[in-house]
Write an enzyme that holds these catalytic residues in place. Structure first.
Site, PDB file in Angstrom:
ATOM      1  N   TYR A   1     -13.482   6.480   1.291  1.00  0.00           N
ATOM      2  CA  TYR A   1     -12.343   7.195   0.404  1.00  0.00           C
ATOM      3  C   TYR A   1     -11.022   7.570   0.883  1.00  0.00           C
ATOM      4  CZ  TYR A   1     -16.922   7.216  -1.961  1.00  0.00           C
ATOM      5  OH  TYR A   1     -17.813   6.787  -2.689  1.00  0.00           O
TER       6      TYR A   1
ATOM      7  N   PRO B   1     -16.418   7.607 -10.284  1.00  0.00           N
ATOM      8  CA  PRO B   1     -17.258   7.328 -11.212  1.00  0.00           C
ATOM      9  C   PRO B   1     -17.058   7.889 -12.677  1.00  0.00           C
ATOM     10  CG  PRO B   1     -18.962   7.789  -9.450  1.00  0.00           C
ATOM     11  CD  PRO B   1     -17.385   8.306  -8.871  1.00  0.00           C
TER      12      PRO B   1
ATOM     13  N   HIS C   1     -14.967  11.090  -5.958  1.00  0.00           N
ATOM     14  CA  HIS C   1     -16.663  10.654  -5.888  1.00  0.00           C
ATOM     15  C   HIS C   1     -16.144  10.582  -3.976  1.00  0.00           C
ATOM     16  CE1 HIS C   1     -19.589   8.885  -5.435  1.00  0.00           C
ATOM     17  NE2 HIS C   1     -19.889   6.958  -5.852  1.00  0.00           N
TER      18      HIS C   1
ATOM     19  N   SER D   1     -24.975  -0.211  -7.692  1.00  0.00           N
ATOM     20  CA  SER D   1     -25.729   0.950  -7.516  1.00  0.00           C
ATOM     21  C   SER D   1     -26.651   1.155  -8.656  1.00  0.00           C
ATOM     22  CB  SER D   1     -24.867   2.015  -7.714  1.00  0.00           C
ATOM     23  OG  SER D   1     -25.630   3.123  -7.238  1.00  0.00           O
TER      24      SER D   1
END
Length: 635
Positions: free
Chosen positions: A103, A116, A340, A556
């Site tokens: 990230y 997300p 996230h 995912s």
């Protein structure tokens, strides 16, 4: 473990919640540290995971490089010792490495590329007041959930699926409302406030303006009715605004380096510093969106959550650096957008399920309490913008629009069967779906590619995720048998290869969630070399390593107990993002790609996925003995 709690909360926790206190204390003692896998095991797994995806000559070169790296007395053993020493000195040896690599070092914009979204069912709002009531109750739910967090009273999660029953680390929950991601020129910074410094206000975004909504007045928390009254004031103030307030939220949608430069320019003025501080220290952001003018189908609702539709719709009515953004659209399009880096998607799901159990139906009319307090109106944040800042905002808006126009999203509900049918085949639903996605990709491209499936390692202290490499040799053998035009393989052979593919996927999953995955380990070895000022080992500059970390298929599983779903964008320009939510009798897939890449198409992938799932069911049904098939039909 308890250092972030105030004495008051610790006292309450121990005397009023002794079970939770002991549970947390025991959990902290029980959870082990993330292991460092054996070097030879990781290198062997690495070679097996890439051999069938590479050309023979390239693999021979890679094999020689890997063997040299892992030779006795070689570089690999030195770096392994460094990791083992680090494990002894830290709570989680890979956490900082992983967080930065996944990230903080990423320079891409947060919307689509990183953040997300959880998409709620379409809400049946009758009017604007109905929407504001929903928003008020949502805030109350957040406050109720935050109270549990502050008292460390959340029940401990236990693993489901593979290795079910293991207690899981709860630290991600305690970062939900206290985290903020600061942009940096080269790398971002994730700041997590201590629980004792928890904020008492939310930021409300309305018509691209930002307001401070204090949730406590005279040492008393606002009631739902009072919050509704404050939201009504915010909407009225935003509508009556005569001054042209700059759409500052667009800056947070820009590339991280661009936003860092813009923020540096903003902070030269005290007015801007004060406004930024209020946002950076808030509980969360509530975005009151205008109607988007689109049909509220699953795909359009997902798009509105991920990017807001750009500057012309609600794309400026966001502040992407904050960990939790609650979206309430006047047209009933609602959900949550998450930054996230502090936590995983399953935590986002859990909070919604626990904090909104009674918020599904359109609420009855609320009667204003006789004790209703007259509260000062929420404050609108002020900004000082020069021509340079205005130009930066405009440029950010253009770049966001290009991102909006480029995203190809297809939310698809597969209705032929769900996880209950898969369980009857005596296999893992997740492994089954992963193998089906490999089949879909092979149908589209005639090959398999490096695939990412997130694997939770919350069984360990401060555990986040590792990677399950789903494009296994066994999966390749199965998809080839299913697509063989010469019909060379019998049903018995196909079933055998399907079970081998599912078993391989299951075994890799167990290894990854047990801390034996290869991706975190290889990352740790690479970072150790850098810390030792060594020249980058050849294994990490090898074409195979670079290619194997370019995840064209990023997947995912985010299961929910309600009719909502999670979505995100691809992680590479020529890739797919594929989030899935298995329900008892159907499966929700959110497939994303970019229009600019001519080799990807979300609609084509969805079509292949639907075909593949149906073909696998036909194979399974054909392979059932007639007597069992008759009995199952009668049942």
């Amino acid at each position: 473990f308890f250092t972030q709690m105030s004495k008051k909360n610790l006292f309450y926790y121990f005397f009023h919640k002794p079970t939770s206190f002991l549970s947390d204390l025991l959990l902290f003692q029980v959870l082990p540290k993330v292991p460092v896998p054996p070097l030879t095991q990781t290198l062997d797994m690495y070679l097996k995971s890439v051999q069938h995806l590479m050309k023979e000559e390239q693999f021979k070169k890679t094999k020689a490089i890997v063997e040299k790296f892992g030779a006795p007395g070689g570089v690999g053993e030195a770096l392994q010792r460094k990791l083992l020493e680090r494990r002894e000195k830290t709570t989680n040896w890979v956490y900082d490495y992983w967080l930065e690599d996944m990230y903080l070092n990423n320079r891409l914009p947060l919307p689509v590329n990183s953040s997300p979204a959880m998409v709620f069912p379409k809400q049946p709002f009758r009017d604007r007041t109905d929407a504001l009531r929903f928003a008020a109750r949502l805030i109350c739910g957040v406050l109720e959930y935050k109270a549990l967090i502050d008292k460390r009273a959340l029940p401990v999660d236990f693993a489901r699926g593979q290795l079910a029953g293991t207690p899981l680390c709860m630290e991600q929950y305690y970062r939900l409302f206290t985290s903020y991601r600061y942009p940096g020129l080269k790398t971002d910074t994730l700041r997590v406030n201590a629980a004792s410094k928890a904020p008492e206000h939310v930021i409300v975004a309305c018509k691209n303006q930002f307001f401070v909504l204090d949730l406590v007045a005279n040492d008393k928390q606002l009631s739902e009715v009072e919050i509704l009254g404050q939201l009504e004031k915010i909407v009225k103030t935003s509508e009556n605004s005569k001054d042209g307030f700059p759409p500052m939220g667009l800056l947070t949608s820009d590339g991280r380096t661009e936003w860092a430069r813009a923020r540096e320019a903003l902070t030269r003025d005290q007015v801007n510093r004060d406004s930024l501080s209020l946002i950076e220290n808030c509980l969360g952001v509530l975005c009151l969106d205008e109607p988007c003018g689109l049909q509220p189908n699953d795909t359009n609702r997902a798009l509105m959550m991920l990017h807001g539709g750009g500057a012309e719709k609600n794309g400026a009515n966001r502040w992407y650096d904050k960990s939790m953004q609650f979206i309430v659209g006047m047209d009933g399009i609602c959900g949550v957008v998450c930054e996230h880096s502090p936590f995983e998607g399953i935590v986002m799901v859990k909070i919604h399920v626990l904090m909104t159990p009674n918020r599904k139906k359109t609420p009855p009319e609320m009667v204003r309490s006789s004790s209703f307090r007259e509260l000062p109106p929420p404050r609108r944040l002020q900004w000082k913008c020069d021509h340079q800042t205005q130009a930066l905002i405009e440029a950010a808006g253009h770049r966001l629009q290009r991102l909006v126009d480029n995203l190809d999203m297809d939310v698809f509900t597969f209705k032929a069967y769900g996880k209950e049918y898969i369980k009857k085949q005596k296999v893992s639903p997740d492994a089954f779906i992963q193998v089906a996605m490999q089949l879909a990709f092979y149908k589209c491209r005639g090959r398999l590619v490096s695939t990412y499936e997130s694997a939770s390692i919350r069984r360990f202290q401060d555990g986040r995720v590792d990677n399950i490499r789903s494009a296994t040799p066994e999966a390749l053998a199965f998809v080839k048998s299913m697509t063989d035009e010469r019909d060379t393989f019998s049903d018995l052979e196909k079933m055998k290869q399907m079970k081998e593919a599912i078993n391989a996927q299951t075994n890799y999953t167990i290894a990854a969630i047990s801390g034996m995955g290869i991706d975190n380990h290889l990352l740790g070895l690479l970072r150790s070399a850098k810390e030792l000022n060594m020249e980058k080992p050849e294994i990490f500059s090898d074409e195979t390593y670079v290619t194997s970390n370019h995840f064209i298929l990023s997947t995912s599983q985010v299961p929910t107990t309600e009719e909502m779903f999670c979505c995100y964008g691809p992680v590479v320009p020529n890739g797919y993002g594929a989030c899935y939510n298995p329900q008892s009798d159907h499966i929700i897939f959110c497939v994303s790609s970019f229009w600019e890449d001519t080799e990807t198409s979300s609609a084509v992938f969805v079509t292949a996925l639907n075909e593949g799932l149906l073909e696998i069911r036909e194979l399974c049904n054909r392979s059932i003995p007639p007597t069992k098939l008759l009995l199952r039909t009668l049942t």
